[in-house]
Motif scaffolding. Structure first.
Motif, PDB file in Angstrom:
ATOM      1  N   GLY A   1       2.031  63.578  75.481  1.00 27.68           N
ATOM      2  CA  GLY A   1       3.165  64.384  75.878  1.00 27.68           C
ATOM      3  C   GLY A   1       3.557  65.250  74.700  1.00 27.68           C
TER       4      GLY A   1
ATOM      5  N   THR B   1       8.649  66.212  80.747  1.00 25.29           N
ATOM      6  CA  THR B   1       7.474  65.479  80.265  1.00 25.29           C
ATOM      7  C   THR B   1       7.705  63.984  80.370  1.00 25.29           C
TER       8      THR B   1
ATOM      9  N   LEU C   1       5.593  61.360  82.566  1.00 27.29           N
ATOM     10  CA  LEU C   1       4.957  60.194  81.935  1.00 27.29           C
ATOM     11  C   LEU C   1       5.431  58.898  82.583  1.00 27.29           C
TER      12      LEU C   1
ATOM     13  N   VAL D   1       8.635  54.307  78.942  1.00 23.42           N
ATOM     14  CA  VAL D   1       8.348  55.584  78.277  1.00 23.42           C
ATOM     15  C   VAL D   1       9.267  55.784  77.077  1.00 23.42           C
TER      16      VAL D   1
ATOM     17  N   TYR E   1       7.088  56.220  73.938  1.00 25.23           N
ATOM     18  CA  TYR E   1       6.840  57.653  73.741  1.00 25.23           C
ATOM     19  C   TYR E   1       7.993  58.325  72.992  1.00 25.23           C
TER      20      TYR E   1
END
Length: 155
Positions: free
Chosen positions: A32, A107, A111, A129, A133
Motif C-alpha cells: 500500500g 488504500t 487492504l 490492517v 500496515y
C-alpha cells in the motif's frame, strides 16, 4: 513466472523490509502507498490498482484505475469487489500495489477488504490492517462499515 517472483520473495529477499508491505495471514504480500509520496526504493510493482476520483498518471507497469473519491467509497461496488478479488489472487505470486493519494483511507479500506478475502473476520479486518500496515488506515465510519459488510457483498 521465474523463482525470483515467488510469494516469499515478491517484494524483498532475506527479510529485507520494504515500505508499505502488508503480509496477509496466508503469506500473500501487497504494498500500500500514497501517490503523493515518491515511489519507494526497491522493486517496482508488476501490477497496481489506483483508488482515485480522477484518472491516475501513467505507470511503467500494468495498472487499473478504480474510481474511488477521497474519503468516500468506490463508485461501483461490484467493480471494486472484482478488482480486489483479482488483486488478492495476483498478490500470491506478483508484486501488487494498491494506492490512493495519501495511502491511508482508501488504500487501508482496500487492504482490509483483501484481509477479509484472505480469511480475517470482517469485524477484525480494520484492526488487522492498522496493526500490520498503518495505525491510521481506514479513516471514516463509512469505510469501516464497508469493510464489515464486505463479505455480504462478495457472495
Amino acid at each position: 513466472m521465474d523463482a525470483r517472483d515467488t510469494v516469499n520473495e515478491t517484494w524483498g529477499r532475506d527479510g529485507d523490509p520494504v515500505a508499505g508491505i502488508l503480509r496477509l495471514p496466508s503469506g500473500r504480500l501487497v504494498r500500500g502507498r500514497g501517490l503523493r509520496h515518491p515511489l519507494p526504493p526497491g522493486p517496482t510493482p508488476a501490477y497496481g490498482v489506483y483508488l482515485l476520483g480522477k484518472q491516475p498518471p501513467a505507470t511503467d507497469w500494468e495498472s487499473r484505475w478504480l474510481r474511488w473519491p477521497d474519503f468516500r467509497l468506490p463508485r461501483d461496488r461490484a467493480e471494486a469487489r472484482a478488482v480486489l478479488t483479482d488483486v488478492w489472487q495476483r498478490c500470491a505470486a506478483e508484486r501488487v500495489e494498491i494506492a490512493c493519494g495519501a495511502g491511508r483511507g482508501r488504500t487501508g479500506t482496500a487492504l482490509a477488504c483483501l484481509a477479509v478475502l484472505d480469511g480475517v473476520p470482517a469485524d477484525r479486518a480494520v484492526a488487522y490492517v492498522r496493526e500490520h500496515y498503518d495505525r491510521h488506515a481506514v479513516e471514516t465510519p463509512w469505510q469501516r462499515r464497508y469493510v464489515r459488510e464486505f463479505t455480504a457483498h462478495t457472495g
